[in-house]
Design a protein around this motif. Structure first.
Motif, short mmCIF file in Angstrom:
data_model
loop_
_atom_site.label_atom_id
_atom_site.label_comp_id
_atom_site.label_asym_id
_atom_site.label_seq_id
_atom_site.Cartn_x
_atom_site.Cartn_y
_atom_site.Cartn_z
N LYS A 36 4.07 10.07 6.90
CA LYS A 36 3.01 10.70 6.09
C LYS A 36 1.78 9.79 5.99
O LYS A 36 0.92 10.00 5.18
N ASN A 37 1.76 8.75 6.83
CA ASN A 37 0.64 7.81 6.84
C ASN A 37 0.49 7.11 5.48
O ASN A 37 -0.61 6.91 4.98
N ASP A 38 1.63 6.77 4.87
CA ASP A 38 1.62 6.10 3.58
C ASP A 38 2.42 4.81 3.67
O ASP A 38 3.27 4.66 4.55
N PHE A 39 2.16 3.86 2.75
CA PHE A 39 2.94 2.63 2.71
C PHE A 39 4.35 2.92 2.22
O PHE A 39 4.54 3.78 1.36
N ASP A 40 5.33 2.17 2.75
CA ASP A 40 6.63 2.23 2.09
C ASP A 40 6.53 1.38 0.82
O ASP A 40 5.59 0.62 0.63
N GLU A 41 7.48 1.55 -0.09
CA GLU A 41 7.40 0.91 -1.40
C GLU A 41 7.38 -0.60 -1.33
O GLU A 41 6.67 -1.27 -2.07
N ASN A 42 8.19 -1.19 -0.42
CA ASN A 42 8.23 -2.64 -0.30
C ASN A 42 6.89 -3.19 0.19
O ASN A 42 6.42 -4.22 -0.30
#
Length: 198
Positions: A58-64
């Motif tokens: 989704k072209n988003d950062f993962d949480e880490n």
């Protein structure tokens, strides 16, 4: 004569002294200007701000990745603000964190301040919040916009030490939007501040 009570007294006094030392360090340990060297914690975090910056489908950062980035961004924010408030009117610690454009802007402002004979006093209290507003790729360049809410005590004094602006006794809340950038096509993991919107 029983010496056990004396040993207990010594232990209690040592504990009290240790507690007082920790309290004093907590109160007096805040930075109020450039200390000459970036902290090992800062250097380590900047080295490890996830060079890959994992982006999901989704072209988003993962949480880490988000947590790692914001941890480093907060330290960069404090370092840059503290360096800008240093009384020698020079940028030292923060120079590697600034793009050429931002470095020139900050440096010009510091030179103007020096010409007027003004000195800044900045005590950085802390970052209340830091949130990623947006991130985008410009070719191979990844830009991340972060909204900061911080607290500082700041004042400007003239050459006679008279206050020109600010209040050395008052904590001021500051709101900044900063844009950090990194070239993902290189092995250099470092980020730089490329734009500021206050």
């Amino acid at each position: 004569m029983n010496y056990s009570f004396e040993y207990i007294d010594i232990i209690l006094l040592a504990m009290i002294a240790g507690f007082i030392f920790l309290r004093l360090r907590g109160i007096l340990g805040k930075r109020t200007g450039f200390e000459g060297k970036a902290s090992p914690q800062f250097e380590e975090i900047m080295k490890n701000i996830n060079p890959e910056m994992k982006i999901n489908k989704k072209n988003d950062f993962d949480e880490n990745a988000k947590k790692d980035f914001l941890k480093g961004a907060k330290i960069a924010y404090e370092t840059i603000i503290t360096d800008f408030g240093d009384s020698d009117n020079k940028l030292t610690t923060s120079k590697p964190l600034l793009s050429n454009k931002i470095y020139d802007q900050f440096n010009t402002a510091l030179k103007e301040r020096g010409k007027r004979g003004h000195l800044a006093e900045i005590t950085f209290i802390g970052v209340n919040s830091a949130n990623i507003k947006e991130h985008k790729f410009l070719g191979k360049i990844l830009q991340v916009t972060v909204e900061f809410v911080g607290e500082v005590i700041t004042c400007i004094r003239d050459k006679d030490k008279k206050i020109v602006s600010g209040d050395p006794e008052k904590i001021k809340k500051i709101y900044d939007t900063w844009v950090f950038s990194r070239d993902t096509s290189t092995n250099n993991p470092n980020w730089q501040l490329v734009d500021t919107l206050s």
